[in-house]
Design a protein around this motif. Structure first.
Motif, PDB file in Angstrom:
ATOM      1  N   ILE A   1       0.831  -1.208   0.000  1.00  0.00           N
ATOM      2  CA  ILE A   1       0.000   0.000   0.000  1.00  0.00           C
ATOM      3  C   ILE A   1       0.865   1.258   0.000  1.00  0.00           C
ATOM      4  O   ILE A   1       0.533   2.254  -0.652  1.00  0.00           O
ATOM      5  N   SER A   2       1.987   1.217   0.697  1.00  0.00           N
ATOM      6  CA  SER A   2       2.867   2.390   0.708  1.00  0.00           C
ATOM      7  C   SER A   2       3.435   2.681  -0.674  1.00  0.00           C
ATOM      8  O   SER A   2       3.778   3.823  -0.985  1.00  0.00           O
ATOM      9  N   SER A   3       3.502   1.658  -1.529  1.00  0.00           N
ATOM     10  CA  SER A   3       4.056   1.856  -2.867  1.00  0.00           C
ATOM     11  C   SER A   3       3.017   2.308  -3.881  1.00  0.00           C
ATOM     12  O   SER A   3       3.346   2.974  -4.857  1.00  0.00           O
ATOM     13  N   VAL A   4       1.741   1.950  -3.662  1.00  0.00           N
ATOM     14  CA  VAL A   4       0.712   2.292  -4.645  1.00  0.00           C
ATOM     15  C   VAL A   4      -0.274   3.345  -4.150  1.00  0.00           C
ATOM     16  O   VAL A   4      -1.006   3.943  -4.951  1.00  0.00           O
ATOM     17  N   ALA A   5      -0.315   3.567  -2.829  1.00  0.00           N
ATOM     18  CA  ALA A   5      -1.235   4.567  -2.268  1.00  0.00           C
ATOM     19  C   ALA A   5      -0.537   5.270  -1.103  1.00  0.00           C
ATOM     20  O   ALA A   5      -1.006   5.256   0.035  1.00  0.00           O
ATOM     21  N   ALA A   6       0.584   5.884  -1.437  1.00  0.00           N
ATOM     22  CA  ALA A   6       1.465   6.434  -0.402  1.00  0.00           C
ATOM     23  C   ALA A   6       0.803   7.525   0.429  1.00  0.00           C
ATOM     24  O   ALA A   6       1.150   7.712   1.605  1.00  0.00           O
ATOM     25  N   THR A   7      -0.159   8.245  -0.143  1.00  0.00           N
ATOM     26  CA  THR A   7      -0.767   9.366   0.582  1.00  0.00           C
ATOM     27  C   THR A   7      -2.026   8.962   1.348  1.00  0.00           C
ATOM     28  O   THR A   7      -2.629   9.793   2.030  1.00  0.00           O
TER      29      THR A   7
END
Length: 239
Positions: free
Chosen positions: A100-106
């Motif tokens: 998730i940090s790589s595809v939806a970091a915000t």
């Protein structure tokens, strides 16, 4: 604590935080308090808490990301099923956060939902929405991805009468699947009717609810249980 108090607390807390969308954990806790059958779900804010919750629920469990910024959890690696021990829960948590940090970091991450894993069944959807002209409206059809692909659904205006629920279940084109085809076990149609009536009563009782989706509901030969739930509230001036 009474069911009324549980429901009031969940709705009040969401509104105090300026939210109309309840998390899946909040939605399920509200539904349990209102007597609707859903899989148990608890919020865990880190890997250690996820393991603790899983141990208390009993394996196997399902882990889902809880974020107001992620609508389709599976698209970003936010759903892991069939976790059978504490090591799998911890590694599953770490891998989920990495993806998730790589595809939806915000995205704002509130934690994960740890849920009891229900046995598979025929997937159906039970929903409610608010029509500008007719008010609360109920929907029923095949669930999971089928509802988007086939759009094989039935509708009725709330409140439902028993005959309405019976007709909703039986008028979809996929009725033969619910009845059981080619030796496959059919669904408990009366349980589905009862679920529709229970949701209708909840929508009547709780006009704060603007939308409700149970998708999928696993329908069995001897009952039905919702494994995913989504509730959206009306704004306070819209009630």
């Amino acid at each position: 604590m009474t069911s009324l108090t549980v429901t009031d607390t969940i709705i009040t807390q969401a509104r105090l935080e300026g939210r109309l969308l309840l998390s899946e954990v909040e939605s399920k806790n509200l539904l349990v308090a209102e007597g609707i059958s859903v899989t148990d779900a608890q919020l865990a804010r880190d890997a250690a808490e996820a393991v603790s919750v899983a141990e208390s629920l009993g394996y196997p469990v399902v882990m889902k990301i809880i974020s107001p910024d992620i609508a389709h959890k599976s698209d970003v690696g936010g759903v892991v099923v069939g976790l059978t021990d504490s090591d799998e829960v911890k590694s599953g948590y770490d891998e989920m956060m990495r993806k998730i940090s790589s595809v939806a970091a915000t995205a704002k991450i509130e934690g994960v939902s740890i849920q009891s894993m229900a046995k598979p069944g025929i997937e159906v959807i039970v929903g409610a929405t608010t029509d500008p002209q007719f008010g609360p409206v109920m929907m029923f059809g095949l669930g999971g991805v089928f509802v988007e692909v086939l759009k094989d659904v039935s509708f009725r205006v709330v409140p439902l009468e028993p005959r309405d629920a019976k007709q909703m279940v039986r008028e979809i084109d996929a009725l033969p699947i619910l009845e059981g085809v080619r030796g496959q076990e059919g669904a408990d149609l009366q349980a589905l009717e009862s679920l529709l009536l229970s949701v209708s009563e909840l929508i009547e009782r709780r006009p704060e609810i603007a939308e409700l989706d149970l998708n999928p509901v696993f329908a069995y030969s001897d009952g039905a249980i919702a494994v995913d739930a989504r509730i959206v509230l009306h704004s306070q001036d819209g009630v």
